[in-house]
Design an enzyme around this catalytic site. Structure first.
Site, PDB file in Angstrom:
ATOM      1  N   MET A 170      -4.072 -14.526 -16.606  1.00 56.20           N
ATOM      2  CA  MET A 170      -3.217 -13.333 -16.658  1.00 56.20           C
ATOM      3  C   MET A 170      -3.780 -12.286 -17.618  1.00 56.20           C
ATOM      4  O   MET A 170      -3.856 -11.105 -17.281  1.00 56.20           O
ATOM      5  CB  MET A 170      -1.804 -13.719 -17.100  1.00 56.20           C
ATOM      6  CG  MET A 170      -0.839 -12.538 -17.046  1.00 56.20           C
ATOM      7  SD  MET A 170       0.775 -12.903 -17.747  1.00 56.20           S
ATOM      8  CE  MET A 170       1.450 -14.026 -16.540  1.00 56.20           C
TER       9      MET A 170
ATOM     10  N   ARG B 262       2.421   8.462   9.868  1.00 60.59           N
ATOM     11  CA  ARG B 262       2.972   7.994   8.600  1.00 60.59           C
ATOM     12  C   ARG B 262       4.176   8.868   8.271  1.00 60.59           C
ATOM     13  O   ARG B 262       5.307   8.454   8.409  1.00 60.59           O
ATOM     14  CB  ARG B 262       1.887   8.076   7.510  1.00 60.59           C
ATOM     15  CG  ARG B 262       2.262   7.438   6.213  1.00 60.59           C
ATOM     16  CD  ARG B 262       1.083   7.302   5.259  1.00 60.59           C
ATOM     17  NE  ARG B 262       0.608   8.584   4.727  1.00 60.59           N
ATOM     18  CZ  ARG B 262      -0.333   8.710   3.791  1.00 60.59           C
ATOM     19  NH1 ARG B 262      -0.928   7.625   3.311  1.00 60.59           N
ATOM     20  NH2 ARG B 262      -0.712   9.892   3.349  1.00 60.59           N
TER      21      ARG B 262
ATOM     22  N   LYS C 156      -1.792  12.119  -7.931  1.00 62.12           N
ATOM     23  CA  LYS C 156      -0.773  11.087  -7.727  1.00 62.12           C
ATOM     24  C   LYS C 156      -1.223   9.763  -8.355  1.00 62.12           C
ATOM     25  O   LYS C 156      -2.417   9.595  -8.636  1.00 62.12           O
ATOM     26  CB  LYS C 156      -0.514  10.908  -6.233  1.00 62.12           C
ATOM     27  CG  LYS C 156      -1.757  10.482  -5.456  1.00 62.12           C
ATOM     28  CD  LYS C 156      -1.594  10.683  -3.961  1.00 62.12           C
ATOM     29  CE  LYS C 156      -2.831  10.184  -3.242  1.00 62.12           C
ATOM     30  NZ  LYS C 156      -2.866  10.600  -1.842  1.00 62.12           N
TER      31      LYS C 156
ATOM     32  N   TYR D  27      -8.093 -22.708 -16.018  1.00 58.95           N
ATOM     33  CA  TYR D  27      -7.067 -23.386 -15.217  1.00 58.95           C
ATOM     34  C   TYR D  27      -7.675 -24.108 -14.028  1.00 58.95           C
ATOM     35  O   TYR D  27      -8.571 -23.592 -13.358  1.00 58.95           O
ATOM     36  CB  TYR D  27      -6.069 -22.364 -14.666  1.00 58.95           C
ATOM     37  CG  TYR D  27      -5.110 -21.820 -15.700  1.00 58.95           C
ATOM     38  CD1 TYR D  27      -4.244 -22.671 -16.396  1.00 58.95           C
ATOM     39  CD2 TYR D  27      -5.058 -20.454 -15.950  1.00 58.95           C
ATOM     40  CE1 TYR D  27      -3.367 -22.154 -17.334  1.00 58.95           C
ATOM     41  CE2 TYR D  27      -4.169 -19.934 -16.875  1.00 58.95           C
ATOM     42  CZ  TYR D  27      -3.325 -20.788 -17.568  1.00 58.95           C
ATOM     43  OH  TYR D  27      -2.463 -20.294 -18.490  1.00 58.95           O
TER      44      TYR D  27
END
Ligand SMILES: *Cc1c(COP(=O)(O)O)cnc(C)c1O
Length: 827
Positions: A771, A594, A496, A722
Site C-alpha cells: 500500500m 458519451r 480537469k 507479501y
C-alpha cells in the site's frame, strides 16, 4: 538594472537618455520627450520592477507578443517602449522607439553597453556544465574579485543581453555563459559578451538536432572565442581540428602529453584526488566528487585558477570546498497555509531581482514575506547596496522582511516591517514567534547561511515522495502546440482532474500568464477552486451537475450543456436569477456517444434557445473518439463532417456566431484542417503525445520521485514482501522505497514487470507493490539510504510505463494520489 544609472569612467555619460539609445539601436522615435533617463531594462510585463525609467523591449515570439501588454504597462507607469509597431490603442500615449526587430535591438544595446567597460570577462560555452562551472568560478574567485555573472542559466539570445546589462563600474571580473541551439546564434552572443578569456566545457549531445554534425556544433561554439586572448579547454583531437591556430590555448588532459596541464585522477573515499603537472611544477588536490562530469567541471575551474596565477595551496583549499549547485527556484507548501519559494543557495543583487519577479508570478497568497541574508559581491558599498535592495523590495510590495546576518541587520531601518537576526541560528530559535501563515515566503540566502534548514522548518511535513513539475516544460509544450495552430485560433487548455494530476492552481496561473483563452474542467468544484484562488480566465465546466448550477453562476463558470433536460434545468436557475445572455457551451454528439445533443434533438433545442434570452451560446463543441488512431481516420472525418453540418444549422437558425471547437491534442496533430475557432489542448501540455514523432518535440513535465528508506542484503532462499512472491536465488541487495499503490502505483507494476531508476540504473521491483511501499533489487547499483529514486520522468517515461501496464499515460498521471506532494520549479 540599477547599474545603468552609475557614472562610469567611460565614453558616455550615464544615466543614459533615450536620445543616446535611439542611434545605438537605429530606431525611429515617436513620442513626447527623448530626454527621459533610463536606468532599467525590462522584457517582463509582469515585473513590479517596471517604472518610469524603464525601457521596455516588446519581444515578439511566435506565440507570445509583448506588444499586447503595452496598454497594461502604460497603466502601471511605464512610458518608454522599443517596438516593431505601435498598437492603435496606445498610439500617442508613450515614447516609442520603432525598430525592425526588438530582439536585435536589445542585443545591439547590450553590446554597446558592454563595450563601455574594460575588465577581464570569462565567456563559457559547451554542451554541459556551463552553469555549474560559472557558479563554482564565482565561489572560487569571489574572495578576490567583484564579480558580475549571468544569473541562473541566463545564456540565451535574450538572457545574455539581460545579464551583461547588470554590469556596473565597481565590477572587475565578469563570468557569462553562452548557450546556442543552432547555427548563426553564437556570433550575436560573442558581440555581446566579448570574452577576453574563453572556457569550453564538455561537448556532448545536448541540442544535437540544431546542428548538421558534431564538427559543425564545435565550430559554432568556438565562435564565442573569436576575440579572446586565451582559450581554456580539454586537449582533444576533435576540437583541435577546428581551432583557429592564432588563438592561444591553455589545455589540460588526462592522457595527452602535449597538453599544458597533465592530470592523473584517482578515486579516494568520497572524493577524487587529482595529481596536477604544469611544466616543472607538480601538486595534488582533492575534489569532493567522484562522478566524471563533476570532476571534469572542477578541472575546468582549476584551469582558470592556474591561468590567474593562484598558488597550489589556495587552489587546493578552495577546491576542496566545492559543492553541488542547486539552480532551480522551488515552490513548496509551507506550514499554516503558506507557500515557500526556496532559493536558499545564492544571494546576490541580480538573482534577488529574478527571485522577486518569480515570487510575484507564483504567489498563491497576497501577503508576501522575504527572508533575506547578507548579500555578497555586489561591487557596491554596503550603504549603496542596501539602499538599492530597499528600493527593490518596496517596488515589489513586500509586506514583511526578515533579515539575517550581521551586515544586513545594521541596515534594518531601511526596510518597513522588518525583523532582524544576527544569524540563521537566531532566526531558527525564534521561528515560532514569527507566526507564519497565509502568506507567500521567499527564502533567499547565501550558501553560508544554510537557509535550507530554515526551509525545512517552514515546510509542511509530508513524506519523501514528491511529484516535481517543471513549469518551463509546460510553457514549452504550450508554445509548441500554439506554433501548429493558425494565429487566430483560440486555445482552451484542459486542466480537469487537477491538471491531469500535475497541479491545478499553479498550472492555471501559468496559463493565465500565457493568455490562453479558456480553461476546461470536468466538474464545478474544480472550477470554483480555481476562481477562489484568483484565476480570472473563463472556465468551461464539462460535466455540470444540476445541483451545482447556482454555484456555477455565482462563480461565473460557464457550463457545457449537453441535453434538453440539462438546458431546461439551467434555464430555470438562470431565469430565477434574472440573468441575460449567460454564456453556455453546447455539446453535440457526433459519434463519441458519451454526452451531447443528437441531430434529432436540434429542432427542440433551437426552439427553446430562441425563446430564452437568459442564456447565450458562447460556443458549440463536439469530441472525437479516434483522433489519435489513423486506422479510424474515416470515422474521425465523418465526425468532423457531422459537426460541421449540425453546428452550421444551429448557427443559421439561431443567427449566432459562436466559437466552434472539436479538436483535442491528437486532433491538433492529425486534423489541423478542423481547428475551427478554438482547440482543446489536454495531455500534450503535460508533455505526452499519442504520436511518437510528435513526442520528440515535447519536454517532460512531471517527475515522480522518492527515496531509499532502508537497505538490506538477503541470502539466497529468502523472500521479499507479501505472499513471498519474490524468492531470492542468489544473495540480493534490497532497497525499500516509501511509495505504494495508495500513491497511485499500480500493483501490476510489481512482480517483475516494473522498475524504478536509482543513480541512473534500473532497479527491478521485487514481489508485490504494498500500500505505502515497494521493494527493489539494487544488487548491481551503488547506492545508500536516502538516495533519490525515480518512479517516472525522463527515464522511465510515463509512456513506457503505460505500454507495459497496458493502459494509457492519462490513467497513470491522474492516479497519482493527492497525498503525494507536488513541487513546482523553473529551470
Ligand atoms: C479531456 C478532454 C479534452 C482533452 O483531451 P486530450 O486528449 O488530453 O488532449 C478535450 N475535450 C474534451 C471534451 C475532453 O474531455
Amino acid at each position: 538594472m540599477k547599474s545603468l544609472s552609475i557614472q562610469t569612467q567611460n565614453k558616455i555619460n550615464l544615466p543614459l537618455l533615450l536620445k543616446h539609445i535611439i542611434p545605438v539601436i537605429q530606431a525611429q522615435w515617436l513620442g513626447e520627450s527623448d530626454e527621459m533617463a533610463i536606468d532599467h531594462i525590462s522584457i517582463d510585463s509582469r515585473s513590479l520592477q517596471n517604472g518610469i525609467s524603464t525601457l521596455f523591449f516588446a519581444l515578439a515570439g511566435p506565440n507570445n507578443d509583448a506588444h499586447d501588454y503595452i496598454g497594461e504597462l502604460i497603466d502601471t507607469g511605464v512610458v518608454n517602449f522599443v517596438v516593431t509597431r505601435i498598437p492603435d490603442e496606445v498610439r500617442g500615449q508613450a515614447n516609442f522607439l520603432v525598430v525592425d526587430n526588438t530582439l536585435t535591438a536589445l542585443q545591439q544595446f547590450a553590446a554597446f553597453y558592454r563595450n563601455q567597460f574594460h575588465f577581464p570577462i570569462i565567456g563559457i560555452t559547451g554542451s554541459n556544465g556551463k552553469t555549474i562551472v560559472k557558479e563554482w568560478l564565482n565561489f572560487l574567485l569571489g574572495p578576490d574579485y567583484n564579480i558580475i555573472r549571468s544569473p541562473k542559466s541566463y545564456n540565451s539570445q535574450v538572457g545574455v543581453p539581460l545579464s551583461v546589462m547588470s554590469i556596473n563600474q565597481k565590477h572587475n571580473l565578469g563570468i557569462f555563459e553562452a548557450g546556442i541551439s543552432t547555427t548563426g546564434e553564437m556570433e550575436k552572443l560573442e558581440r555581446i559578451i566579448r570574452p577576453t578569456i574563453g572556457l569550453l566545457t564538455n561537448i556532448g549531445s545536448a541540442h544535437d538536432e540544431g546542428f548538421a554534425n558534431i564538427g559543425e556544433k564545435i565550430k559554432q561554439k568556438l565562435k564565442l572565442f573569436a576575440h579572446a586572448e586565451v582559450l581554456i579547454c580539454h586537449k582533444n583531437k576533435t576540437i583541435d581540428a577546428f581551432l583557429n591556430p592564432s588563438v592561444k590555448t591553455f589545455t589540460w588532459s588526462c592522457k595527452h602529453d602535449e597538453a599544458d596541464v597533465l592530470i592523473t585522477k584517482k578515486l579516494v573515499v568520497d572524493k577524487t584526488q587529482l595529481k596536477v603537472r604544469l611544466g616543472a611544477d607538480e601538486f595534488e588536490i582533492k575534489v569532493p566528487f567522484q562522478d566524471d562530469a563533476s570532476v571534469e567541471n572542477a578541472i575546468q575551474c582549476m584551469m582558470v585558477m592556474l591561468h590567474f596565477g593562484y598558488e597550489p595551496t589556495v587552489i587546493e583549499n578552495r577546491m576542496s570546498l566545492l559543492f553541488p549547485v542547486e539552480m532551480r527556484l522551488k515552490v513548496k507548501n509551507g506550514i499554516n497555509n503558506s507557500m515557500i519559494i526556496d532559493d536558499s543557495y545564492s544571494s546576490d543583487f541580480q538573482s534577488l531581482k529574478i527571485a522577486l519577479d518569480f515570487l510575484e508570478n507564483q504567489k498563491h497568497y497576497k501577503k508576501k514575506t522575504l527572508i533575506l541574508s547578507d548579500i555578497f559581491q555586489s561591487g557596491l558599498s554596503n550603504d549603496e547596496l542596501y539602499s538599492q535592495v530597499s528600493e527593490l523590495v518596496i517596488s515589489n510590495k513586500i509586506n514583511r522582511m526578515i533579515v539575517v546576518g550581521e551586515t544586513i541587520s545594521k541596515f534594518k531601518n531601511k526596510f518597513l516591517n522588518c525583523t532582524a537576526f544576527a544569524s540563521t541560528k537566531d532566526l531558527m530559535a525564534a521561528i515560532d514567534t514569527l507566526s507564519f501563515g497565509n502568506e507567500t515566503i521567499l527564502v533567499k540566502g547565501a550558501r553560508d547561511f544554510k537557509f535550507e534548514e530554515v526551509v525545512a522548518l517552514l515546510e509542511e511535513k509530508t513524506h519523501e515522495t514528491v511529484l516535481e513539475i517543471n513549469l518551463n516544460a509546460i510553457s514549452h509544450n504550450l508554445n509548441y502546440y500554439r506554433s501548429k495552430l493558425d494565429a487566430k485560433t483560440k486555445l482552451m487548455v484542459m486542466v480537469k482532474a487537477f491538471g491531469y494530476g500535475n497541479g491545478g492552481f499553479e498550472i492555471a496561473k501559468l496559463l493565465e500568464h500565457h493568455k490562453t483563452d479558456y480553461l476546461g474542467v470536468a466538474f464545478a468544484d474544480e472550477g470554483i477552486a480555481l476562481k477562489n484562488a484568483g484565476i480570472t480566465l473563463p472556465i468551461m465546466v464539462l460535466n455540470p451537475e444540476t445541483t451545482s448550477f447556482t454555484a456555477i453562476i455565482q462563480h461565473r463558470l460557464e457550463p457545457e450543456i449537453y441535453s434538453i433536460k440539462g438546458l431546461n434545468a439551467f434555464l430555470r436557475v438562470a431565469e430565477q436569477k434574472k440573468l441575460e445572455g449567460y454564456p453556455i457551451h453546447l455539446k453535440l454528439d457526433t459519434g463519441m456517444h458519451r454526452l451531447g445533443f443528437e441531430e434529432k434533438q436540434l429542432e427542440e433545442l433551437i426552439f427553446i434557445l430562441r425563446a430564452h434570452p437568459a442564456v447565450q451560446v458562447k460556443s458549440i463543441l463536439s469530441h472525437m473518439a479516434t483522433s489519435d488512431d489513423l486506422n479510424h481516420r474515416d470515422f474521425a472525418l465523418s465526425q468532423i463532417a457531422l459537426f460541421d453540418r449540425l453546428s452550421e444549422r444551429l448557427m443559421t437558425e439561431l443567427k449566432i456566431k459562436p466559437i466552434r471547437h472539436i479538436l483535442n491534442t491528437s486532433g491538433i496533430e492529425n486534423f489541423p484542417q478542423a481547428q475551427y475557432d478554438m482547440v482543446r489542448l489536454g495531455i500534450g501540455l503535460y508533455g505526452i503525445s499519442n504520436d511518437a514523432d510528435e513526442q520528440k518535440f515535447l519536454e517532460n513535465v512531471g517527475t515522480l520521485k522518492s527515496i531509499i528508506s532502508q537497505l538490506r542484503t538477503i541470502p539466497a532462499g529468502d523472500s521479499v514482501g507479501y505472499g513471498r512472491r519474490f524468492m531470492a536465488t542468489a544473495p540480493t541487495k534490497v532497497a525499500t522505497v516509501p511509495i505504494g499503490y495508495a500513491d497511485g502505483i499500480s500493483r501490476h507494476w510489481g512482480n517483475g514487470n516494473g522498475h524504478v531508476v536509482i543513480n541512473g540504473k534500473k532497479a527491478p521491483i521485487l514481489g508485490s507493490v504494498c500500500m505505502d511501499m515497494l521493494m527493489v533489487d539494487v544488487s548491481e547499483i551503488k547506492c545508500k539510504e536516502g538516495d533519490a529514486v525515480i518512479i517516472f520522468g525522463e527515464n522511465p517515461t510515463v509512456i513506457q510505463m503505460a505500454q507495459k501496464l497496458e493502459t494509457i499515460p492519462y490513467e497513470i498521471l491522474t492516479s497519482i494520489s493527492q497525498r503525494v506532494k507536488r513541487v513546482f520549479y523553473r529551470e
